[in-house]
Write an enzyme that holds these catalytic residues in place. Structure first.
Site, PDB file in Angstrom:
ATOM      1  N   HIS A   1       0.793  -1.235  -0.156  1.00 27.67           N
ATOM      2  CA  HIS A   1       0.053  -0.081   0.018  1.00 27.67           C
ATOM      3  C   HIS A   1       0.676   1.207   0.121  1.00 27.67           C
ATOM      4  O   HIS A   1       0.343   2.179  -0.093  1.00 27.67           O
ATOM      5  CB  HIS A   1      -1.080  -0.044   1.310  1.00 27.67           C
TER       6      HIS A   1
HETATM    7  C1  UD1 Z   1      -2.582   5.706   5.115  1.00 25.64           C
HETATM    8  C2  UD1 Z   1      -1.441   6.096   5.894  1.00 25.64           C
HETATM    9  C3  UD1 Z   1      -0.119   5.115   5.850  1.00 25.64           C
HETATM   10  C4  UD1 Z   1      -0.623   3.975   6.419  1.00 25.64           C
HETATM   11  C5  UD1 Z   1      -2.018   3.369   5.818  1.00 25.64           C
HETATM   12  C6  UD1 Z   1      -2.476   2.370   6.771  1.00 25.64           C
HETATM   13  C7  UD1 Z   1      -0.960   8.701   5.484  1.00 25.64           C
HETATM   14  C8  UD1 Z   1      -0.011   9.613   4.589  1.00 25.64           C
HETATM   15  N1  UD1 Z   1      -0.883   7.407   4.939  1.00 25.64           N
HETATM   16  O1  UD1 Z   1      -2.220   5.255   3.779  1.00 25.64           O
HETATM   17  O2  UD1 Z   1       0.947   5.694   6.631  1.00 25.64           O
HETATM   18  O3  UD1 Z   1       0.489   2.891   6.505  1.00 25.64           O
HETATM   19  O4  UD1 Z   1      -2.912   4.528   5.824  1.00 25.64           O
HETATM   20  O5  UD1 Z   1      -3.225   1.353   5.885  1.00 25.64           O
HETATM   21  O6  UD1 Z   1      -1.720   8.879   6.103  1.00 25.64           O
HETATM   22  N2  UD1 Z   1      -9.342   4.514   0.389  1.00 25.64           N
HETATM   23  C9  UD1 Z   1     -10.621   3.944   0.122  1.00 25.64           C
HETATM   24  N3  UD1 Z   1     -11.269   3.714   1.262  1.00 25.64           N
HETATM   25  C10 UD1 Z   1     -10.543   3.883   2.552  1.00 25.64           C
HETATM   26  C11 UD1 Z   1      -9.367   4.400   2.771  1.00 25.64           C
HETATM   27  C12 UD1 Z   1      -8.742   4.888   1.518  1.00 25.64           C
HETATM   28  O7  UD1 Z   1     -10.974   3.823  -0.702  1.00 25.64           O
HETATM   29  O8  UD1 Z   1     -11.383   3.523   3.405  1.00 25.64           O
HETATM   30  C13 UD1 Z   1      -8.493   4.729  -0.958  1.00 25.64           C
HETATM   31  C14 UD1 Z   1      -8.631   6.339  -1.543  1.00 25.64           C
HETATM   32  O9  UD1 Z   1      -8.700   6.122  -2.978  1.00 25.64           O
HETATM   33  C15 UD1 Z   1      -7.411   7.114  -1.143  1.00 25.64           C
HETATM   34  C16 UD1 Z   1      -6.527   5.945  -0.978  1.00 25.64           C
HETATM   35  O10 UD1 Z   1      -7.272   4.913  -0.605  1.00 25.64           O
HETATM   36  O11 UD1 Z   1      -7.259   8.342  -1.958  1.00 25.64           O
HETATM   37  C17 UD1 Z   1      -5.504   6.509  -0.216  1.00 25.64           C
HETATM   38  O12 UD1 Z   1      -5.890   6.596   1.487  1.00 25.64           O
HETATM   39  P1  UD1 Z   1      -5.418   7.394   2.322  1.00 25.64           P
HETATM   40  O13 UD1 Z   1      -5.905   7.509   3.612  1.00 25.64           O
HETATM   41  O14 UD1 Z   1      -4.705   8.852   1.760  1.00 25.64           O
HETATM   42  O15 UD1 Z   1      -3.395   6.952   2.446  1.00 25.64           O
HETATM   43  P2  UD1 Z   1      -3.219   5.092   2.528  1.00 25.64           P
HETATM   44  O16 UD1 Z   1      -2.844   4.664   1.339  1.00 25.64           O
HETATM   45  O17 UD1 Z   1      -4.546   4.583   3.119  1.00 25.64           O
HETATM   46  N1  UDP Z   2      -3.986  -5.887   8.820  1.00 24.17           N
HETATM   47  C1  UDP Z   2      -5.414  -6.210   8.842  1.00 24.17           C
HETATM   48  N2  UDP Z   2      -6.147  -6.914   7.693  1.00 24.17           N
HETATM   49  C2  UDP Z   2      -5.454  -6.581   6.617  1.00 24.17           C
HETATM   50  C3  UDP Z   2      -4.259  -5.804   6.289  1.00 24.17           C
HETATM   51  C4  UDP Z   2      -3.384  -5.576   7.307  1.00 24.17           C
HETATM   52  O1  UDP Z   2      -6.116  -6.293   9.866  1.00 24.17           O
HETATM   53  O2  UDP Z   2      -6.106  -6.871   5.450  1.00 24.17           O
HETATM   54  C5  UDP Z   2      -3.518  -5.427   9.875  1.00 24.17           C
HETATM   55  C6  UDP Z   2      -2.007  -5.819  10.045  1.00 24.17           C
HETATM   56  O3  UDP Z   2      -2.008  -7.331  10.564  1.00 24.17           O
HETATM   57  C7  UDP Z   2      -1.350  -4.850  10.853  1.00 24.17           C
HETATM   58  C8  UDP Z   2      -1.784  -3.591  10.406  1.00 24.17           C
HETATM   59  O4  UDP Z   2      -3.117  -4.168   9.786  1.00 24.17           O
HETATM   60  O5  UDP Z   2      -1.483  -5.313  12.143  1.00 24.17           O
HETATM   61  C9  UDP Z   2      -0.909  -3.034   9.413  1.00 24.17           C
HETATM   62  O6  UDP Z   2      -1.801  -1.827   8.844  1.00 24.17           O
HETATM   63  P1  UDP Z   2      -1.222  -1.339   7.442  1.00 24.17           P
HETATM   64  O7  UDP Z   2      -0.490  -2.208   6.639  1.00 24.17           O
HETATM   65  O8  UDP Z   2      -2.542  -0.757   6.854  1.00 24.17           O
HETATM   66  O9  UDP Z   2      -0.142  -0.182   7.745  1.00 24.17           O
HETATM   67  P2  UDP Z   2       1.188   0.222   8.323  1.00 24.17           P
HETATM   68  O10 UDP Z   2       1.548  -0.647   9.385  1.00 24.17           O
HETATM   69  O11 UDP Z   2       2.042   0.003   7.266  1.00 24.17           O
HETATM   70  O12 UDP Z   2       1.336   1.678   8.963  1.00 24.17           O
END
Ligand code: UD1
Ligand code: UDP
Length: 374
Positions: free
Chosen positions: A210
């Site tokens: 991601h």
């Molecule tokens: C965010 C965090 C990242 C974290 C990750 C965990 C920032 C800058 N990044 O990244 O550090 O590791 O969350 O998962 O805060 N979207 C959906 N549904 C949702 C959420 C997001 O469709 O419920 C899609 C949207 O198109 C959005 C994209 O995902 O534009 C990215 O979402 P965003 O919250 O901006 O950042 P993440 O990549 O999720």
């Molecule tokens: N996780 C989850 N379901 C999924 C993918 C990840 O519950 O389908 C959990 C995973 O076990 C871990 C956390 O989400 O505890 C990690 O989150 P993510 O990878 O979104 O963000 P990051 O840790 O990189 O910030």
């Protein structure tokens, strides 16, 4: 004595898991007598499988506020969060705010609170990738700079803060995610999720991607999928919505083209741990998943050039491959011998307790100082 009003600001998947450790601790201990805890959800993540499922499965109390901010450019997203948080805090006047990790919700929470004169406790302070082109690195560095209490998960994190001149109110408390990981162990014998995907233990690869650097160039993302398609094992790919969006945006991309890959929506935390525990190898760019792989002793291939969790670099089954396809292929093929070598103890599973105790003590000290001035 009046209770201290403490707000937790969360918004993204890994933050709900960290929050669960705090709310569970408050529920299990006497600390709720001293702390009135409230939850503010920014709405950064909003799909059921990115948000609601964690509140339900981890029995986190309903958020007191949900800003419903949703997805936008970073500036708009952070701006909307800040003005929403400000309105609530002007009314609610928290004694302290807890922010978690390194997302836009973390930064928005920290800046807004500090502007209102509210002290901030940063959980997971001091982690660094030393890459200022990563949005998470910007969020961490800035949040640490303005936080009053800094709770570090590792000794490396404490050292990183020291190098930046931050030494006051810094505590090494262990990894909060380890608290909830230990708590979840008793639920991991259920094999329903494996049966649903027709997976047998140690016979499949688990993939999550991601990070911006891996998703925003779909060609490199597709190269990773092509490597996995050539692998002997099946791969279950849990699609983060960001990744799904980028793949769907590629005109020639077809999910059906991949026979070895099973594409799935994200799953809840317990199912995720079951999938991790039983995987032959885990391929990921997630911070949380890297650590869980280590705790389960499942070999982990990281689609990044660096990690904030330096302690993992000494583990034999930890391979940083960046976006290099050859390194990825070699790591998938490399033999996995049982490795009992433990290089890092993430704490005793009492990180949330340590954090809440230190916060309470600090607030008591601060209120006694303020009373002395009255
Ligand atoms: C965010 C965090 C990242 C974290 C990750 C965990 C920032 C800058 N990044 O990244 O550090 O590791 O969350 O998962 O805060 N979207 C959906 N549904 C949702 C959420 C997001 O469709 O419920 C899609 C949207 O198109 C959005 C994209 O995902 O534009 C990215 O979402 P965003 O919250 O901006 O950042 P993440 O990549 O999720
Ligand atoms: N996780 C989850 N379901 C999924 C993918 C990840 O519950 O389908 C959990 C995973 O076990 C871990 C956390 O989400 O505890 C990690 O989150 P993510 O990878 O979104 O963000 P990051 O840790 O990189 O910030």
């Amino acid at each position: 004595m009046d209770r201290f009003r403490i707000f937790s600001i969360t918004g993204a998947r890994p933050q709900f898991i960290k929050l669960a450790a705090i709310t569970r601790q408050l529920y299990c201990s006497e600390l709720h007598k001293k702390i009135e805890h409230r939850i503010l959800h920014t709405g950064q993540h909003y799909d059921c499988e990115m948000s609601e499922i964690f509140f339900q499965q981890l029995k986190i109390p309903r958020p007191d506020y949900n800003l419903g901010v949703g997805s936008h450019s970073p500036a708009k997203q952070i701006g909307l969060m800040m003005s929403g948080i400000e309105k609530i805090f002007v009314k609610e006047k928290p004694d302290l705010v807890i922010v978690y990790g390194d997302t836009n919700s973390t930064l928005a929470g920290a800046i807004t609170s500090v502007h209102l004169g509210i002290p901030v406790a940063h959980v997971e302070a001091g982690l660094r990738s030393f890459r200022m082109d990563m949005p998470e690195e910007i969020n961490r560095v800035l949040s640490d700079r303005i936080s009053t209490l800094l709770f570090c998960p590792t000794k490396t994190a404490v050292k990183n803060l020291k190098k930046e001149g931050i030494t006051e109110n810094v505590w090494m408390v262990g990894d909060i995610m380890y608290d909830i990981f230990l708590h979840a162990q008793k639920y991991l014998n259920n094999t329903e999720i494996l049966n649903n995907y027709n997976l047998s233990p140690k016979n499949y690869l688990l993939l999550t991607i991601h990070r911006k650097e891996n998703t925003d160039d779909p060609r490199s993302l597709i190269r990773v999928l092509d490597v996995l398609e050539q692998s002997e094992e099946k791969t279950i790919f849990l699609l983060h919505p960001r990744t799904e969006k980028f793949l769907k945006g590629v005109r020639q991309f077809r999910f059906e083209r991949y026979r070895k890959l099973m594409f799935s929506k994200p799953v809840g935390y317990i199912d995720m741990l079951i999938l991790e525990k039983n995987a032959k190898k885990i391929i990921t760019d997630s911070g949380g998943v890297q650590k869980e792989a280590f705790w389960f002793n499942v070999p982990c291939i990281v689609l990044r050039e660096e990690t904030e969790w330096k302690e993992l670099l000494f583990w034999r089954h930890f391979h940083l491959v960046g976006n290099n396809v050859v390194r990825l292929q070699n790591s998938i093929k490399s033999a996995c011998r049982i490795n009992k070598q433990k290089t890092w103890t993430p704490g005793k599973g009492n990180t949330s307790l340590l954090i809440l105790e230190k916060i309470t003590r600090w607030l008591c000290w601060k209120s006694s100082c303020t009373k002395g001035l009255e």
